[in-house]
Design an enzyme around this catalytic site. Structure first.
Site, PDB file in Angstrom:
ATOM      1  N   HIS A 181      40.726  45.316  21.904  1.00 18.77           N
ATOM      2  CA  HIS A 181      40.163  44.029  21.488  1.00 18.77           C
ATOM      3  C   HIS A 181      41.172  42.913  21.767  1.00 18.77           C
ATOM      4  O   HIS A 181      42.210  42.844  21.130  1.00 18.77           O
ATOM      5  CB  HIS A 181      39.801  44.080  20.001  1.00 18.77           C
ATOM      6  CG  HIS A 181      39.239  42.797  19.487  1.00 18.77           C
ATOM      7  ND1 HIS A 181      38.005  42.342  19.858  1.00 18.77           N
ATOM      8  CD2 HIS A 181      39.752  41.851  18.669  1.00 18.77           C
ATOM      9  CE1 HIS A 181      37.778  41.180  19.280  1.00 18.77           C
ATOM     10  NE2 HIS A 181      38.829  40.851  18.552  1.00 18.77           N
ATOM     11  N   ASP A 220      41.878  39.038  21.725  1.00 21.83           N
ATOM     12  CA  ASP A 220      41.447  37.709  21.272  1.00 21.83           C
ATOM     13  C   ASP A 220      41.956  36.647  22.233  1.00 21.83           C
ATOM     14  O   ASP A 220      43.168  36.534  22.423  1.00 21.83           O
ATOM     15  CB  ASP A 220      42.019  37.416  19.879  1.00 21.83           C
ATOM     16  CG  ASP A 220      41.384  38.276  18.809  1.00 21.83           C
ATOM     17  OD1 ASP A 220      40.147  38.305  18.748  1.00 21.83           O
ATOM     18  OD2 ASP A 220      42.126  38.930  18.046  1.00 21.83           O
ATOM     19  N   ASP A 231      34.170  42.028  16.308  1.00 25.33           N
ATOM     20  CA  ASP A 231      35.029  41.218  15.437  1.00 25.33           C
ATOM     21  C   ASP A 231      34.422  39.919  14.906  1.00 25.33           C
ATOM     22  O   ASP A 231      34.945  39.364  13.951  1.00 25.33           O
ATOM     23  CB  ASP A 231      36.366  40.934  16.139  1.00 25.33           C
ATOM     24  CG  ASP A 231      37.492  40.644  15.149  1.00 25.33           C
ATOM     25  OD1 ASP A 231      37.368  41.067  13.983  1.00 25.33           O
ATOM     26  OD2 ASP A 231      38.472  39.984  15.528  1.00 25.33           O
ATOM     27  N   ASP A 239      43.094  46.072  18.120  1.00 20.98           N
ATOM     28  CA  ASP A 239      43.507  44.808  18.735  1.00 20.98           C
ATOM     29  C   ASP A 239      44.640  45.047  19.735  1.00 20.98           C
ATOM     30  O   ASP A 239      45.629  45.697  19.400  1.00 20.98           O
ATOM     31  CB  ASP A 239      44.005  43.835  17.659  1.00 20.98           C
ATOM     32  CG  ASP A 239      42.891  43.378  16.737  1.00 20.98           C
ATOM     33  OD1 ASP A 239      41.750  43.850  16.912  1.00 20.98           O
ATOM     34  OD2 ASP A 239      43.155  42.570  15.829  1.00 20.98           O
ATOM     35  N   HIS A 278      35.761  33.858  18.468  1.00 21.06           N
ATOM     36  CA  HIS A 278      35.628  33.996  17.015  1.00 21.06           C
ATOM     37  C   HIS A 278      36.901  33.670  16.219  1.00 21.06           C
ATOM     38  O   HIS A 278      36.916  33.885  15.001  1.00 21.06           O
ATOM     39  CB  HIS A 278      35.100  35.393  16.656  1.00 21.06           C
ATOM     40  CG  HIS A 278      35.952  36.507  17.176  1.00 21.06           C
ATOM     41  ND1 HIS A 278      35.686  37.151  18.365  1.00 21.06           N
ATOM     42  CD2 HIS A 278      37.069  37.069  16.690  1.00 21.06           C
ATOM     43  CE1 HIS A 278      36.610  38.070  18.576  1.00 21.06           C
ATOM     44  NE2 HIS A 278      37.466  38.037  17.572  1.00 21.06           N
TER      45      HIS A 278
END
Ligand SMILES: [Zn+2]
Length: 1150
Positions: free
Chosen positions: A167, A169, A281, A418, A562
């Site tokens: 994941h 970000d 998420d 993550d 997000h």
């Protein structure tokens, strides 16, 4: 007419037969069910229920097929009727249509259809049902003990897909670029090496923003390797959006735009199309996102952050996998297969099974000696010959338990977290150890388990195969997954408002991008027509502009992440996002200005582009990423100065345009006709009671045709010729000293000093408190009066370890406290011929309500604007509340992403913070006689905590972290602006249900008001001392679009051959709105609408001509083109626009 009656009979007949046979089938099935015998009584009931559920699902399916059939027949009937009707100016009916006819409009028909009761589970009902008792479930704390016998898989082996994921970000604790440098590029580099080593290894990837950045860094050989891995099904691009978007604060324009950007990139570079969605998420999930995914051609999706009590309930019901359907859809057209992860998180401890202390032992990145460990204190062990049996059985037990929560024996097990798989050793640790376990399962067929690495599509294909083999269908579900709680009473409703300055800036960029896209596309089309050879004008920097637009699209897209629009990133990351938004607005303005420049020139041959000396400028400046726009004072003389207004909406609108000028007297005329426009001069207040002596507000009424550029001439006028606003000042106990030379000021004395303040126009009258200036009452022209009191309040945070932060709203037990200040506010009333307003100046905010003295729909609502500054506070949140006498019970409506309305029920069994919901553009309360709608120009949290009340959180300042990984509070508050429109409507024939039916829509008037609020006119001025060429207005459309059809975008597509250049093709995106017809404004709205779903695009956009029109998927992928329909539609471009639906076309404008 006889033929139509025959057809009606036929439809009715088919319907009755189908219904009767369905009942008969249900009867037979229940009978068969009872004869079935099973061992344990509990199991028996369970199995019967689940069988019955399956049968009902199948029936549901049949019923919806039936509905579809009836709908098709009905449509063909309507179509036939239409073709027999005498032609009246295309298919449009004028606004004179009376109310009974209005009910027949597609937008209303749809709402009516859904009010009859819909199939499937409605999440609202689940909320009514759940106790929200948060019982301790044991090893699975938020769940329950899962039992199995061990023979469940004897006939149908357990099939496991372990799906490696990382994941990433695009900005959170670090900026997008820094994450890429430090982690993401290593992950992707290793992915290439590791997946190429062994065809059994697989991985999924979600964020195209990172992937495309990496692609730019790798050579052709590596690119070929990537394509091979994608082709072989080892690497799957999931969702395919630019980011994994927030689903609460984001507007559907931006949600779709980031999906288009991602899908277009994937098609261009990898030649594939995503088929499965992955959203693990985002903090709660919206059906608007699923609508877009389905429309973009995806058939499956995974979601994760859902309230733990809902997860538990779904797990008990075996409904964690379902067909997610739009609330307003009476057909299965919008259905998408959705898998909801059952446990707390998407990390390894919470994905292999219910017990995190066991699952953590199978996260081989946490082997002893590494940087991460298991908080449950039992570390993983490398798999060896000695321990493999024990390890394999321990893991299988978790898999089997998890599998009992689903209806099929196929199991999805994500493997990642993550920013995982950064180092080569991590890849080896995970893949080697798991492969050993898989091999062990293979060698022990009595275990009845087959495990392998897989992608999402591998999983969903197996799922569909198993479901259809077993004749099982998934249940249907409607509704959304807000407001999310991950544990206890920790509801994630804080982020609905966190960093409101940037939430507003997001929408400014969105409006600027849309306006620029449309004007740029129209400019290119005009240029090609003008040149006669299909080329654009040589001096026009089309390629540079297209790249500016691409950057603008991608920065808006990035901000939908997000942790971006949510306001949940670290301070420096927020500044990075803000700078990107700011830079994009500036760049897009350049494109807009130079497009307008060419379009406006009467003599195109004199067009010359000079980036350093732009012909046009905006009438305002934004000085920095954290500053609000400021109007630039315009120097006036006797010479007329051109003022160019662009109307970015598809509707003719009457707007009040306000500019700042250096003269007390000014006049403005329509440049084409020389006709003077009604105008008003008001003061520019440098302080609450000090007027500028150099700058003045000049406001005038502009008539703006759809998508037009209109030229006005503004000049100095003779002294005393302009209408000046008159002011009343009041402050309780302390009459203010007002500094103004030029405006008439009065103070209320004598009997006036007790009467409330009042403003009125043709449509409505308002009363406000003299003491506070705040609204108290509204009255419509029809006589309907509603108490609507505006109040401001503070929330504090609770004491103890868990306190409000960027994500969480954890207010103190005392609840909201009425805002009070030791100094009474200064109240300033202005009255003029164009608008009148009341401003209250408090220490922490300036609040204005304004009435426009206009006939059109702009005069029917009340503008509300707030400028908020809470930087002096600690741990406080400022709220604006409307307290009315609308009898809505505990129900109200808030929008989801500006795309649809969702009913909300305020529940006493939930804590206060759970009753807050996201509001990205609108919210309303209603009873049988009236509806009160609040429209907003930015996202924030909304609640209706008591009947008649609606409150929105304006800003929050919180000193501490809320333990969700961010590691800081929210203390970077700024001077923040927010804008609303308040609309009171009378209802007739509305639903009698208290507070409204489960599906409801905004009225047409509310849609139009929201459109005007979110897409204000763009005002441009020419350089003051330049010698001006002749300008003429640009009016691309001969009339407004029907008022239920919204031009979502007209977006130039990238050239297929020449990267970074505009093509001749544009994406035409149309959204037909559903609307409520129980509010029928009098006099009727001045707009047209079509009574049919079929519309002719040539008529709609006349006199624009489309050379080609290809109906396509929502992300405009070429393989989604419905080529056949394109050919059939020539030369008349008839198409079907269904209410609520977005339709996408690849078009070439002639
Ligand atoms: Zn994330």
């Amino acid at each position: 007419m006889k033929r139509s009656r025959v057809l009606v009979g036929l439809v009715g007949g088919i319907f009755c037969v189908a219904l009767m046979s369905l009942y008969r089938m249900l009867d037979l099935m229940q009978g068969a069910e009872l004869q079935h015998s099973v061992n344990s009584p509990v199991l028996q009931v369970d199995q019967e229920l689940s069988h019955l559920q399956q049968k009902i699902d199948r029936l549901e399916h049949l019923l919806s097929d039936n509905n579809r059939l009836v709908a098709t027949l009905r449509n063909s009937l309507i179509h036939r009727k239409a073709s027999w009707e005498p032609k009246r100016g295309a298919a449009n009916v004028s606004s004179d249509t009376n109310h009974s006819q209005a009910d027949e409009l597609p937008g209303c028909r749809l709402a009516g259809k859904m009010k009859d009761g819909a199939v499937g589970v409605q999440l609202l009902d689940v909320y009514d049902l759940l106790p929200f008792d948060n019982l301790d479930g044991g090893a699975w704390k938020q769940g329950f003990e899962i039992r199995y016998h061990g023979n469940e898989w004897d006939k149908q082996p357990l099939e496991i897909f372990l799906v490696p994921h990382s994941h990433n970000d695009p900005g959170w604790l670090k900026t997008f670029d820094l994450y890429y440098q430090d982690q993401t590029r290593h992950i992707l580099n290793n992915m290439l090496i590791k997946l190429s080593e062994d065809h059994r290894k697989k991985m999924i990837w979600a964020e195209v923003s990172f992937f495309s950045k990496w692609w730019n860094d790798i050579d052709d050989q590596k690119r070929e390797m990537v394509k091979r891995l994608v082709g072989a099904g080892q690497l799957e691009l999931v969702t395919g959006g630019w980011v994994m978007a927030d689903e609460a604060n984001s507007h559907y324009f931006a949600l779709l735009d980031q999906l288009i950007e991602g899908h277009q990139w994937i098609q261009r570079h990898l030649g594939v199309k995503p088929s499965s969605g992955w959203a693990v998420d985002p903090f709660g999930h919206s059906p608007s996102m699923t609508y877009l995914l389905k429309g973009a051609g995806l058939s499956n999706m995974v979601i994760q952050r859902v309230h733990y009590a809902v997860k538990k309930h779904f797990a008990q019901q075996q409904t964690l996998e379902f067909q997610w359907r739009q609330s307003w859809d009476s057909t299965p057209r919008s259905d998408i297969t959705c898998h909801m992860m059952p446990f707390y998180s998407y990390d390894v401890p919470h994905t292999c099974g219910p017990n995190p202390s066991v699952c953590c032992q199978f996260d081989f990145h946490r082997l002893p000696g590494g940087r991460v460990f298991c908080p449950w204190r039992i570390p993983p062990k490398p798999i060896t010959e000695q321990n493999i049996q024990e390890r394999a059985l321990l893991l299988l037990d978790q898999y089997r338990q998890k599998s009992r929560l689903f209806r099929s024996p196929v199991l999805l097990v994500p493997l990642g977290d993550d920013f995982r798989f950064v180092e080569s050793s991590e890849w080896d640790a995970q893949f080697h150890n798991y492969q050993k376990l898989f091999d062990y399962f293979d060698q022990h067929p009595k275990l009845h388990v087959k495990a392998q690495f897989g992608t999402l599509s591998d999983y969903f294909q197996a799922l569909q195969r198993r479901l259809s083999a077993a004749g099982t269908t998934l249940p249907t579900l409607r509704g959304d997954f807000f407001t999310y709680a991950d544990r206890d009473d920790h509801y994630w409703s804080g982020y609905f408002t966190s960093r409101p300055f940037y939430k507003h800036m997001d929408r400014m960029l969105e409006a600027t991008l849309r306006a620029t896209e449309i004007l740029f596309t129209l400019t290119l089309a005009e240029m090609r027509r003008f040149s006669g050879n299909g080329r654009v004008v040589a001096d026009f920097p089309a390629r540079e502009h297209f790249q500016r637009m691409t950057e603008g699209r991608r920065n808006l897209a990035l901000f939908q992440h997000h942790d971006a629009v949510t306001g949940t990133a670290r301070d420096p990351v927020v500044v990075d996002y803000g700078t990107r938004l700011f830079r994009s607005i500036m760049n897009l303005r350049q494109v807009l200005q130079s497009s307008a420049h060419w379009l406006l020139l009467l003599d195109k041959s004199i067009y010359h582009h000079d980036q350093s000396k732009p012909f046009l400028q905006m009438d305002d400046v934004i000085s920095a990423q954290d500053a609000l726009p400021q109007k630039t004072p315009l120097v006036l003389s006797d010479e007329p100065r051109p003022l160019i207004i662009f109307n970015p909406t598809e509707q003719l609108r009457t707007s009040v345009i306000t500019i700042v000028v250096d003269s007390l007297d000014a006049r403005v005329v329509d440049a084409e006709t020389g006709q003077p426009m009604a105008a008003q001069i008001s003061a520019v207040w440098t302080e609450p009671s000090r007027a500028s002596t150099e700058a003045f507000q000049f406001s005038f009424v502009a008539e703006l045709p759809p998508l037009s550029l209109v030229v006005y001439h503004v000049s100095k006028a003779s002294a005393g010729s302009s209408h000046r606003a008159k002011y009343i000042f009041h402050r309780r106990g302390n009459t203010p000293t007002v500094h103004t030379k030029h405006f008439q000021v009065s103070h209320l004395t004598g009997p006036d000093a007790d009467a409330p303040l009042s403003l009125s126009n043709k449509h409505l009258q308002i009363w406000s408190s003299l003491e506070t200036g705040l609204l108290q009452k509204l009255r419509l022209q029809s006589g309907l009066v509603r108490k609507v009191q505006i109040q401001f309040l503070w929330y504090g945070t609770r004491t103890g370890a868990d306190r409000s932060g960027a994500y969480l709203f954890l207010p103190g037990e005392e609840g909201a406290q009425l805002y009070s200040s030791s100094d009474p506010p200064l109240v300033r009333v202005s009255k003029g011929p164009i608008f009148s307003d009341i401003t209250s100046c408090y220490q922490h905010f300036t609040h204005t309500v304004r009435l426009l003295h206009l006939d059109g729909h702009a005069g029917r609502s009340l503008e509300i604007s707030n400028t908020v500054d809470i930087r002096s506070e600690k741990n406080r949140e400022l709220v604006m509340r409307l307290a009315s006498d609308v009898a809505n019970g505990n129900r109200f409506f808030s929008d989801l992403n500006g795309f649809q309305m969702q009913q909300r029920r305020t529940l006493a069994k939930l804590p206060l913070q759970a009753n807050f919901y996201p509001m990205s553009s609108s919210s309303f309360l209603q009873d049988s006689a009236s509806r009160l709608t609040l429209l907003s120009a930015q996202s924030q949290a909304v609640a209706s905590l008591r009947p008649g009340e609606l409150e929105v959180v304006l800003d929050r300042r919180l000193q501490q972290d809320d333990n969700r990984g961010l590691g800081q509070g929210v203390t970077d508050n700024k001077l923040t602006a927010n804008f609303f429109q308040l609309l009171l409507e009378e209802r007739r024939g509305g639903t009698q249900e208290v507070g409204g039916a489960s599906v409801d829509h905004l009225s047409l008037l509310a849609h139009l008001t929201s459109l005007s609020l979110c897409h204000p006119p763009v005002t441009m001025v020419t350089q003051s001392n330049s010698k001006l060429p002749k300008l003429h207005p640009f009016r691309p459309l001969s009339s407004s679009l029907p008022c239920d059809i919204h031009l979502l975008n007209m977006r130039t597509l990238e050239d297929a051959q020449e990267a970074g250049s505009p093509s001749q093709e544009a994406a035409l995106l149309l959204h037909r709105k559903g609307f409520d017809c129980s509010a029928a404004p009098k006099p009727a709205l001045k707009c047209t609408w079509s009574v049919h779903e079929e519309v002719n695009l040539d008529d709609l956009f006349s006199p624009l001509q489309f050379r080609s029109v290809r109906h396509s998927g929502l992300t405009l992928l070429r393989e989604d083109d419905h080529d056949e329909s394109a050919r059939q539609q020539q030369p008349s471009h008839m198409t079907r626009l269904r209410p609520m639906e977005i339709s996408a076309f690849r078009v070439e404008i002639d």
